[in-house]
Design a protein around this motif. Structure first.
Motif, PDB file in Angstrom:
ATOM      1  N   ILE A 198      -2.672  -6.052  14.027  1.00  0.00           N
ATOM      2  CA  ILE A 198      -2.161  -5.113  15.035  1.00  0.00           C
ATOM      3  C   ILE A 198      -0.653  -5.302  15.222  1.00  0.00           C
ATOM      4  N   LEU A 199      -0.207  -6.556  15.304  1.00  0.00           N
ATOM      5  CA  LEU A 199       1.231  -6.815  15.479  1.00  0.00           C
ATOM      6  C   LEU A 199       2.028  -6.371  14.255  1.00  0.00           C
ATOM      7  N   ALA A 200       1.476  -6.554  13.055  1.00  0.00           N
ATOM      8  CA  ALA A 200       2.165  -6.105  11.835  1.00  0.00           C
ATOM      9  C   ALA A 200       2.303  -4.588  11.822  1.00  0.00           C
ATOM     10  N   THR A 201       1.294  -3.887  12.309  1.00  0.00           N
ATOM     11  CA  THR A 201       1.334  -2.424  12.360  1.00  0.00           C
ATOM     12  C   THR A 201       2.419  -1.952  13.327  1.00  0.00           C
ATOM     13  N   ALA A 202       2.518  -2.617  14.473  1.00  0.00           N
ATOM     14  CA  ALA A 202       3.599  -2.294  15.414  1.00  0.00           C
ATOM     15  C   ALA A 202       4.956  -2.590  14.779  1.00  0.00           C
ATOM     16  N   LEU A 203       5.059  -3.732  14.123  1.00  0.00           N
ATOM     17  CA  LEU A 203       6.309  -4.146  13.481  1.00  0.00           C
ATOM     18  C   LEU A 203       6.721  -3.151  12.391  1.00  0.00           C
ATOM     19  N   ASP A 204       5.742  -2.690  11.623  1.00  0.00           N
ATOM     20  CA  ASP A 204       6.017  -1.731  10.552  1.00  0.00           C
ATOM     21  C   ASP A 204       6.554  -0.423  11.119  1.00  0.00           C
ATOM     22  N   THR A 205       6.269  -0.153  12.379  1.00  0.00           N
ATOM     23  CA  THR A 205       6.726   1.095  13.017  1.00  0.00           C
ATOM     24  C   THR A 205       8.071   0.919  13.715  1.00  0.00           C
ATOM     25  N   LEU A 248       8.534  10.609  11.943  1.00  0.00           N
ATOM     26  CA  LEU A 248       8.294  10.510  10.499  1.00  0.00           C
ATOM     27  C   LEU A 248       6.954  11.125  10.144  1.00  0.00           C
ATOM     28  N   LEU A 249       6.882  11.709   8.951  1.00  0.00           N
ATOM     29  CA  LEU A 249       5.609  12.194   8.431  1.00  0.00           C
ATOM     30  C   LEU A 249       4.775  11.033   7.892  1.00  0.00           C
ATOM     31  N   THR A 250       5.449   9.985   7.409  1.00  0.00           N
ATOM     32  CA  THR A 250       4.772   8.859   6.756  1.00  0.00           C
ATOM     33  C   THR A 250       3.905   8.087   7.739  1.00  0.00           C
ATOM     34  N   PRO A 251       2.600   7.984   7.489  1.00  0.00           N
ATOM     35  CA  PRO A 251       1.748   7.201   8.382  1.00  0.00           C
ATOM     36  C   PRO A 251       1.851   5.712   8.083  1.00  0.00           C
ATOM     37  N   CYS A 252       1.149   4.914   8.857  1.00  0.00           N
ATOM     38  CA  CYS A 252       1.071   3.474   8.606  1.00  0.00           C
ATOM     39  C   CYS A 252      -0.186   3.191   7.788  1.00  0.00           C
ATOM     40  N   ARG A 253      -0.046   2.395   6.725  1.00  0.00           N
ATOM     41  CA  ARG A 253      -1.173   2.121   5.824  1.00  0.00           C
ATOM     42  C   ARG A 253      -2.047   1.002   6.389  1.00  0.00           C
ATOM     43  N   VAL A 254      -3.341   1.258   6.409  1.00  0.00           N
ATOM     44  CA  VAL A 254      -4.281   0.261   6.941  1.00  0.00           C
ATOM     45  C   VAL A 254      -5.473   0.090   5.992  1.00  0.00           C
ATOM     46  N   ALA A 255      -5.202   0.204   4.688  1.00  0.00           N
ATOM     47  CA  ALA A 255      -6.266   0.029   3.691  1.00  0.00           C
ATOM     48  C   ALA A 255      -6.681  -1.442   3.642  1.00  0.00           C
ATOM     49  N   PRO A 256      -7.910  -1.733   3.212  1.00  0.00           N
ATOM     50  CA  PRO A 256      -8.342  -3.133   3.069  1.00  0.00           C
ATOM     51  C   PRO A 256      -7.344  -3.919   2.214  1.00  0.00           C
ATOM     52  N   PRO A 257      -7.104  -5.203   2.554  1.00  0.00           N
ATOM     53  CA  PRO A 257      -7.875  -6.060   3.471  1.00  0.00           C
ATOM     54  C   PRO A 257      -7.517  -5.943   4.956  1.00  0.00           C
ATOM     55  N   TYR A 258      -6.823  -4.887   5.361  1.00  0.00           N
ATOM     56  CA  TYR A 258      -6.631  -4.669   6.800  1.00  0.00           C
ATOM     57  C   TYR A 258      -8.009  -4.601   7.455  1.00  0.00           C
ATOM     58  N   ALA A 261       0.835  -1.205   0.000  1.00  0.00           N
ATOM     59  CA  ALA A 261       0.000   0.000   0.000  1.00  0.00           C
ATOM     60  C   ALA A 261       0.865   1.248   0.000  1.00  0.00           C
ATOM     61  N   ALA A 262       1.988   1.201   0.738  1.00  0.00           N
ATOM     62  CA  ALA A 262       2.903   2.352   0.757  1.00  0.00           C
ATOM     63  C   ALA A 262       3.566   2.538  -0.606  1.00  0.00           C
ATOM     64  N   GLY A 295       3.436   9.613  11.154  1.00  0.00           N
ATOM     65  CA  GLY A 295       2.121   9.982  10.666  1.00  0.00           C
ATOM     66  C   GLY A 295       1.548  11.261  11.258  1.00  0.00           C
ATOM     67  N   ILE A 296       2.382  12.081  11.921  1.00  0.00           N
ATOM     68  CA  ILE A 296       1.919  13.363  12.470  1.00  0.00           C
ATOM     69  C   ILE A 296       2.305  14.479  11.493  1.00  0.00           C
TER      70      ILE A 296
END
Length: 524
Positions: A297-304, A433-443, A30-31, A385-386
């Motif tokens: 949720i764990l993948a989102t933490a890992l991506d960060t 970072l300015l870059t947010p975490c992507r959570v588009a479907p199928p998330y 997605a990124a 993502g801020i």
């Protein structure tokens, strides 16, 4: 970036690792798709760290994960073992791209970001991780362990010893080594390996053996292992719980011996025998019994938390990150995250951070209990993502700042000052970072109290911490093991574990626990 990307090779070992990995690669994809959008700023993260460029037999350029994954017979659903991109089983005929690896800003290569997507599956239809993976894999990525079954009661990979023996067999060892050599030899500057490994079943043994092989063959490279445990368990499943305890203990000790850094990742409340409720996220609504939710949720933490070694500008190598966090033998760390990071309209970053007060702000993700009251020895923190306009307080001239954070002139200074207030004197590395975490479907849609249904990206605050909570956690694990009557669990021992191995395991766990006693710090 100058000098090219510092490549990382990812190993995914086990079915829950497949779930976490599928979400992780979907988020990278997605990124990548956003990076081709003219509205998106130049990337802060370098995709070449995780991806490789190649060509199909028809000369079409491809961009696929630098990935080796292992799972059991029956776990792929409709996904072919050789993937669907090259459409040719002659793996040796796949031509490795010899040119320089760069981030593509013109016509993108063939990835799932630029090819038609399959229909997004419904949550009810998801049985295995390949049901929702949206990324094309290279033919050398998938390695199936045919001697064990994913489904059914018989022929399961249940015990650490079974997993170790898999990679002692010439067939599987050579297959893994061939795939490693294929990916490693095309790297210009390989910084290391990240292992996503199930801890609760026999894949803990596969992971331990794989880490040993990497340490022997690629000394000096970073090996960061993420030990994964799926959501809650119940007292009634005696054999499963005892096996989970033994596999987790053996896995942690052996992976720690062969890795630069090990981090357990779980939404459970405990690594031991006593069930604890799953962790709570104030801004998420998730079902802890669904691997699809927990793994997202764990993948989102890992991506960060992996951001430091994936940056385009001034990255920290895996080895340096591990060295910073693992002094004095503390090679096990804990993770935590705020998902999503709460920033109300009109708020600045100092406003939001002040709302946390003195409490540790993040939700624990390593099944080591609440971090409040524990000591942090060293930490690596990422806030992403801020919007830049919110980084500092926009006070009107002459207004006295309500806190030291409001007096800071950059977002980086705000974050560093906040961490210094939270953990005075602790070695902290922070990234904004300015870059947010992507959570588009199928998330999965977990953000029902956080804006409209179509949430596609979120801010995330993540941390890795060398924490005194590990002293209690590892000692409790050792205590649980000493209570076991091993005669009742002969089937676990029959899989290749001796009684002397248990005694050695207890000794290693207790030695590891001692490293995290309060008072042992760089700043004492």
């Amino acid at each position: 970036m100058a000098g090219g990307a510092r490549e990382v090779l990812t190993l995914q070992l086990g079915h829950f690792a497949g779930f976490v990995g599928a979400h992780w690669w979907n988020q990278q994809d997605a990124a990548l798709g956003q990076a081709t959008d003219s509205k998106e700023p130049l990337g802060e993260l370098c995709p070449d760290v995780l991806y490789r460029t190649g060509r199909t037999l028809h000369g079409q350029e491809t961009y696929t994960p630098r990935l080796i994954l292992m799972d059991l017979k029956g776990s792929l659903s409709s996904l072919k073992e050789e993937g669907g991109l090259y459409r040719d089983k002659q793996l040796d005929a796949a031509i490795a791209w010899q040119g320089k690896l760069t981030t593509h800003k013109g016509s993108p290569p063939l990835t799932t970001a630029t090819t038609p997507k399959p229909l997004i599956p419904t949550e009810a239809s998801i049985r295995v991780w390949s049901d929702f993976l949206r990324v094309h894999l290279h033919p050398r990525s998938i390695c199936m362990i045919q001697k064990y079954n994913h489904d059914g009661e018989a022929g399961r990979l249940e015990a650490f010893g079974q997993g170790e023996s898999v990679l002692k067999e010439p067939k599987y060892q050579e297959e893994l080594e061939d795939r490693l050599h294929f990916y490693v030899e095309e790297c210009d500057y390989l910084q290391g390996f990240q292992i996503l490994c199930d801890l609760h079943d026999g894949f803990s043994g596969v992971g331990a053996k794989a880490a040993e092989l990497l340490q022997d063959e690629y000394s000096g490279r970073g090996i960061i292992t993420w030990g994964l445990l799926p959501g809650p368990y119940h007292r009634g499943e005696a054999q499963r719980n005892i096996y989970r305890l033994l596999n987790t203990a053996f896995g942690l000790v052996h992976l720690t011996a062969h890795s630069s850094l090990v981090c357990p990742l779980s939404l459970g409340g405990s690594l031991g025998l006593r069930p604890e409720p799953p962790v709570n996220f104030p801004y998420l609504h998730y079902d802890a019994t669904l691997p699809f939710h927990c793994s997202a949720i764990l993948a989102t933490a890992l991506d960060t938390v992996t951001v430091p070694y994936r940056l385009c500008s001034s990255p920290v190598s895996m080895v340096h990150l591990a060295d910073m966090l693992s002094f004095c033998g503390k090679k096990v760390v804990t993770a935590g995250a705020i998902i999503p990071f709460p920033l109300a309209p009109g708020q600045s970053l100092p406003d939001s951070l002040m709302q946390f007060g003195g409490a540790t702000p993040w939700t624990p993700l390593s099944a080591c209990g609440e971090p409040s009251g524990t000591r942090c020895f060293a930490q690596s923190v990422v806030l992403r993502g801020i919007d830049r306009a919110c980084h500092t307080s926009q006070l009107t001239p002459g207004t006295p700042p309500p806190s030291a954070l409001h007096a800071c002139t950059t977002g980086e200074e705000v974050l560093a000052q906040y961490l210094q207030q939270q953990q005075p004197g602790v070695m902290s590395s922070s990234r904004l970072l300015l870059t947010p975490c992507r959570v588009a479907p199928p998330y999965p849609h977990l953000f029902s109290s956080c804006g409209p249904p179509a949430v596609e990206s979120i801010p995330v605050f993540g941390a890795l911490c060398s924490s005194s909570s590990l002293h209690q956690t590892l000692e409790a694990l050792a205590r649980d093991l000493t209570k076991l009557d091993l005669r009742r669990w002969a089937s676990f021992m029959d899989a290749g574990v001796e009684h002397d191995d248990i005694a050695e395991l207890l000794q290693e766990l207790q030695s590891l626990a001692q490293c995290y006693q309060d008072g042992d710090s760089l700043v004492d």
